[in-house]
Motif scaffolding. Structure first.
Motif, PDB file in Angstrom:
ATOM      1  N   ASN A 101       0.798  -1.221   0.000  1.00  0.00           N
ATOM      2  CA  ASN A 101       0.000   0.000   0.000  1.00  0.00           C
ATOM      3  C   ASN A 101       0.829   1.268   0.000  1.00  0.00           C
ATOM      4  OD1 ASN A 101       0.588  -1.084   2.736  1.00  0.00           O
ATOM      5  ND2 ASN A 101      -0.180   0.928   3.375  1.00  0.00           N
ATOM      6  N   GLY A 102       2.156   1.144   0.130  1.00  0.00           N
ATOM      7  CA  GLY A 102       3.038   2.307   0.165  1.00  0.00           C
ATOM      8  C   GLY A 102       4.480   1.847   0.189  1.00  0.00           C
ATOM      9  N   ASP A 103       5.376   2.731   0.622  1.00  0.00           N
ATOM     10  CA  ASP A 103       6.805   2.464   0.528  1.00  0.00           C
ATOM     11  C   ASP A 103       7.223   1.198   1.261  1.00  0.00           C
ATOM     12  OD1 ASP A 103       6.811   4.846  -0.790  1.00  0.00           O
ATOM     13  OD2 ASP A 103       7.787   5.996   0.800  1.00  0.00           O
ATOM     14  N   ALA A 104       8.170   0.481   0.656  1.00  0.00           N
ATOM     15  CA  ALA A 104       8.755  -0.728   1.240  1.00  0.00           C
ATOM     16  C   ALA A 104      10.271  -0.550   1.217  1.00  0.00           C
ATOM     17  CB  ALA A 104       8.342  -1.968   0.466  1.00  0.00           C
ATOM     18  N   VAL A 105      10.854  -0.393   2.398  1.00  0.00           N
ATOM     19  CA  VAL A 105      12.251   0.002   2.517  1.00  0.00           C
ATOM     20  C   VAL A 105      12.983  -0.993   3.418  1.00  0.00           C
ATOM     21  CG1 VAL A 105      13.820   1.847   3.281  1.00  0.00           C
ATOM     22  CG2 VAL A 105      11.640   2.424   2.186  1.00  0.00           C
ATOM     23  N   GLY A 106      14.235  -1.305   3.100  1.00  0.00           N
ATOM     24  CA  GLY A 106      15.038  -2.167   3.951  1.00  0.00           C
ATOM     25  C   GLY A 106      14.376  -3.512   4.169  1.00  0.00           C
ATOM     26  N   VAL A 111      10.704  -8.259   2.938  1.00  0.00           N
ATOM     27  CA  VAL A 111       9.445  -8.977   3.164  1.00  0.00           C
ATOM     28  C   VAL A 111       8.650  -9.079   1.865  1.00  0.00           C
ATOM     29  CG1 VAL A 111       7.204  -8.845   4.335  1.00  0.00           C
ATOM     30  CG2 VAL A 111       9.307  -8.474   5.627  1.00  0.00           C
ATOM     31  N   VAL A 112       8.658  -8.018   1.067  1.00  0.00           N
ATOM     32  CA  VAL A 112       8.017  -8.086  -0.247  1.00  0.00           C
ATOM     33  C   VAL A 112       8.682  -9.163  -1.096  1.00  0.00           C
ATOM     34  CG1 VAL A 112       7.593  -6.830  -2.400  1.00  0.00           C
ATOM     35  CG2 VAL A 112       7.231  -5.694  -0.201  1.00  0.00           C
ATOM     36  N   ALA A 113      10.022  -9.209  -1.068  1.00  0.00           N
ATOM     37  CA  ALA A 113      10.758 -10.208  -1.844  1.00  0.00           C
ATOM     38  C   ALA A 113      10.447 -11.621  -1.365  1.00  0.00           C
ATOM     39  CB  ALA A 113      12.259  -9.933  -1.761  1.00  0.00           C
ATOM     40  N   LEU A 114      10.212 -11.792  -0.081  1.00  0.00           N
ATOM     41  CA  LEU A 114       9.900 -13.104   0.477  1.00  0.00           C
ATOM     42  C   LEU A 114       8.506 -13.587   0.097  1.00  0.00           C
ATOM     43  CD1 LEU A 114      11.366 -12.612   4.068  1.00  0.00           C
ATOM     44  CD2 LEU A 114      12.065 -14.428   2.487  1.00  0.00           C
ATOM     45  N   SER A 115       7.643 -12.669  -0.286  1.00  0.00           N
ATOM     46  CA  SER A 115       6.263 -13.025  -0.611  1.00  0.00           C
ATOM     47  C   SER A 115       6.192 -13.704  -1.971  1.00  0.00           C
ATOM     48  CB  SER A 115       5.382 -11.775  -0.598  1.00  0.00           C
ATOM     49  OG  SER A 115       5.414 -11.136   0.669  1.00  0.00           O
ATOM     50  N   ASP A 116       5.184 -14.553  -2.145  1.00  0.00           N
ATOM     51  CA  ASP A 116       5.001 -15.242  -3.423  1.00  0.00           C
ATOM     52  C   ASP A 116       4.412 -14.315  -4.481  1.00  0.00           C
ATOM     53  OD1 ASP A 116       5.698 -18.052  -2.574  1.00  0.00           O
ATOM     54  OD2 ASP A 116       4.084 -17.610  -1.159  1.00  0.00           O
ATOM     55  N   PHE A 117       3.584 -13.400  -4.061  1.00  0.00           N
ATOM     56  CA  PHE A 117       2.975 -12.417  -4.950  1.00  0.00           C
ATOM     57  C   PHE A 117       3.050 -11.054  -4.282  1.00  0.00           C
ATOM     58  CE2 PHE A 117       0.810 -16.446  -5.643  1.00  0.00           C
ATOM     59  CZ  PHE A 117       0.804 -16.576  -7.026  1.00  0.00           C
ATOM     60  N   ALA A 118       3.183 -10.004  -5.098  1.00  0.00           N
ATOM     61  CA  ALA A 118       3.185  -8.651  -4.549  1.00  0.00           C
ATOM     62  C   ALA A 118       2.545  -7.708  -5.564  1.00  0.00           C
ATOM     63  CB  ALA A 118       4.599  -8.198  -4.226  1.00  0.00           C
ATOM     64  N   TYR A 119       1.540  -6.976  -5.102  1.00  0.00           N
ATOM     65  CA  TYR A 119       0.905  -5.940  -5.907  1.00  0.00           C
ATOM     66  C   TYR A 119       1.097  -4.613  -5.179  1.00  0.00           C
ATOM     67  CZ  TYR A 119      -1.324  -9.631  -8.607  1.00  0.00           C
ATOM     68  OH  TYR A 119      -1.552 -10.727  -9.404  1.00  0.00           O
ATOM     69  N   ALA A 120       1.514  -3.589  -5.922  1.00  0.00           N
ATOM     70  CA  ALA A 120       1.871  -2.318  -5.294  1.00  0.00           C
ATOM     71  C   ALA A 120       1.126  -1.162  -5.938  1.00  0.00           C
ATOM     72  CB  ALA A 120       3.378  -2.080  -5.414  1.00  0.00           C
ATOM     73  N   VAL A 121       0.776  -0.169  -5.116  1.00  0.00           N
ATOM     74  CA  VAL A 121       0.210   1.063  -5.658  1.00  0.00           C
ATOM     75  C   VAL A 121       1.301   1.807  -6.421  1.00  0.00           C
ATOM     76  CG1 VAL A 121      -1.581   1.273  -3.902  1.00  0.00           C
ATOM     77  CG2 VAL A 121       0.669   2.300  -3.489  1.00  0.00           C
ATOM     78  N   ASP A 123       2.446   4.823  -6.501  1.00  0.00           N
ATOM     79  CA  ASP A 123       3.329   5.772  -5.825  1.00  0.00           C
ATOM     80  C   ASP A 123       4.157   5.137  -4.711  1.00  0.00           C
ATOM     81  OD1 ASP A 123       1.258   5.366  -4.065  1.00  0.00           O
ATOM     82  OD2 ASP A 123       0.847   7.496  -3.711  1.00  0.00           O
ATOM     83  N   ALA A 124       4.083   3.796  -4.570  1.00  0.00           N
ATOM     84  CA  ALA A 124       4.977   3.109  -3.627  1.00  0.00           C
ATOM     85  C   ALA A 124       6.402   3.168  -4.161  1.00  0.00           C
ATOM     86  CB  ALA A 124       4.544   1.658  -3.451  1.00  0.00           C
ATOM     87  N   THR A 125       7.361   3.365  -3.270  1.00  0.00           N
ATOM     88  CA  THR A 125       8.763   3.329  -3.664  1.00  0.00           C
ATOM     89  C   THR A 125       9.475   2.242  -2.863  1.00  0.00           C
ATOM     90  OG1 THR A 125       9.383   5.055  -2.077  1.00  0.00           O
ATOM     91  CG2 THR A 125       8.829   5.758  -4.322  1.00  0.00           C
ATOM     92  N   PHE A 126      10.564   1.758  -3.425  1.00  0.00           N
ATOM     93  CA  PHE A 126      11.283   0.621  -2.866  1.00  0.00           C
ATOM     94  C   PHE A 126      12.763   0.966  -2.764  1.00  0.00           C
ATOM     95  CE2 PHE A 126       7.536  -0.756  -5.016  1.00  0.00           C
ATOM     96  CZ  PHE A 126       7.018  -1.800  -4.269  1.00  0.00           C
ATOM     97  N   SER A 127      13.369   0.611  -1.630  1.00  0.00           N
ATOM     98  CA  SER A 127      14.802   0.855  -1.450  1.00  0.00           C
ATOM     99  C   SER A 127      15.404  -0.218  -0.566  1.00  0.00           C
ATOM    100  CB  SER A 127      15.057   2.232  -0.823  1.00  0.00           C
ATOM    101  OG  SER A 127      16.426   2.400  -0.514  1.00  0.00           O
ATOM    102  N   ALA A 169       9.939  -1.397 -10.136  1.00  0.00           N
ATOM    103  CA  ALA A 169       9.968  -2.598  -9.296  1.00  0.00           C
ATOM    104  C   ALA A 169       9.302  -3.769 -10.010  1.00  0.00           C
ATOM    105  CB  ALA A 169       9.280  -2.327  -7.962  1.00  0.00           C
ATOM    106  N   ALA A 170       8.215  -3.494 -10.741  1.00  0.00           N
ATOM    107  CA  ALA A 170       7.551  -4.548 -11.510  1.00  0.00           C
ATOM    108  C   ALA A 170       8.440  -5.014 -12.659  1.00  0.00           C
ATOM    109  CB  ALA A 170       6.210  -4.052 -12.040  1.00  0.00           C
ATOM    110  N   ASP A 171       9.092  -4.079 -13.331  1.00  0.00           N
ATOM    111  CA  ASP A 171       9.994  -4.448 -14.425  1.00  0.00           C
ATOM    112  C   ASP A 171      11.158  -5.299 -13.918  1.00  0.00           C
ATOM    113  OD1 ASP A 171       8.449  -3.064 -16.254  1.00  0.00           O
ATOM    114  OD2 ASP A 171       9.693  -1.257 -16.203  1.00  0.00           O
ATOM    115  N   LEU A 172      11.632  -5.006 -12.713  1.00  0.00           N
ATOM    116  CA  LEU A 172      12.745  -5.751 -12.135  1.00  0.00           C
ATOM    117  C   LEU A 172      12.327  -7.123 -11.617  1.00  0.00           C
ATOM    118  CD1 LEU A 172      14.520  -2.930 -10.075  1.00  0.00           C
ATOM    119  CD2 LEU A 172      15.443  -4.087 -12.088  1.00  0.00           C
ATOM    120  N   GLY A 173      11.049  -7.289 -11.328  1.00  0.00           N
ATOM    121  CA  GLY A 173      10.572  -8.543 -10.752  1.00  0.00           C
ATOM    122  C   GLY A 173      10.416  -8.507  -9.246  1.00  0.00           C
TER     123      GLY A 173
END
Length: 255
Positions: A101-106, A111-121, A123-127, A169-173
């Motif tokens: 639902n929003g930023d996923a950092v560190g 935790v997103v990477a550990l999940s089997d599926f991930a859908y993001a809004v 404007d979420a950013t990842f670092s 993030a979607a393009d990267l997988g």
């Protein structure tokens, strides 16, 4: 952290919006315990999301600043919390879905990477922000990132800690898809409906095969696959799937 089970889904909400759902070690251990408790006889999926405008900002910096420990103490703490969380997620026999639902950092990104599926809004950013505080990616990040995005991109993310948006993030997988905020629940619910229709015990074995074979050579991986498949042939799920196909109906799996 708030948990509830509804319609076969174990829903976990990180509920510290005032600090963007940052993880303390206690929270990491609690999340590990919750994932470990998921049972394919009861649960079709585990859903992870955050309260407010962030998924998770990662490790709680205030908690880090208050620590006084040597290397041995630090190892025991990390192994029993963020390490345990990574192991619980990798070993789970119930599929894990991240509703980002929003930023996923560190650690939040991990935790997103550990999940089997991930859908993001969008404007979420990842670092992969660990390097910003002089730390190594944990919560399985150093293992999973190269496998999800490739070694060069994993180095870029880990060395620079730069932010990428949901589309990249979607393009990267890192995530399956960037979804407009107003369509996020619809996309997640459609996936959960599909998972409810599938045999959860069989999905658990598929997860085991995929995860166990990440570090195996071809011959060992094939042997392990053959073993799991031979066991799957002797299950109620297989018998029901074959019967349903031959009878021209949808299967009614019990798990």
């Amino acid at each position: 952290m708030h948990t509830e089970t509804s319609e076969g889904v174990l829903r976990v909400t990180f509920d510290r919006p005032e600090v963007k759902n940052a993880f303390t070690t206690d929270l990491a251990a609690e999340l590990a315990s919750t994932i470990e408790s998921a049972d394919p006889e009861t649960h079709d999926a585990i859903l992870l999301t955050g309260e407010g405008d962030a998924f998770s900002a990662g490790g709680d910096i205030q908690s880090m600043a208050a620590r006084e420990e040597d290397v041995r103490d630090a190892y025991e703490r990390v192994e029993g919390t963020f390490g345990r969380l990574a192991e619980a997620a990798m070993d789970s026999r119930v599929p894990i879905v991240a509703r980002v639902n929003g930023d996923a950092v560190g650690a939040g990104l991990a935790v997103v990477a550990l999940s089997d599926f991930a859908y993001a809004v969008p404007d979420a950013t990842f670092s992969c922000a660990f390097v910003r505080v002089g730390l190594v990616p944990d919560t399985g990040g150093s293992f999973l990132l190269p496998r999800l995005v490739g070694l060069r991109e994993a180095k870029r993310l880990a060395f620079t800690a730069e932010f990428v948006d949901a589309s990249e993030a979607a393009d990267l997988g890192l995530v399956n898809e960037a979804v407009p905020a107003e369509e996020l629940d619809e996309a997640v619910d459609a996936l959960l409906d599909t998972l409810r229709e599938r045999p959860t015990r069989t999905i658990g074995v598929i997860r085991q095969a995929l995860h166990d074979n990440l570090g195996r050579e071809w011959g060992d991986a094939l042997d392990h696959e053959n073993l799991l498949q031979s066991q799957a042939y002797d299950t109620d799920e297989h018998a029901e799937g074959v019967s349903a196909f031959l009878e021209g109906r949808e299967p009614a799996f019990q798990s």
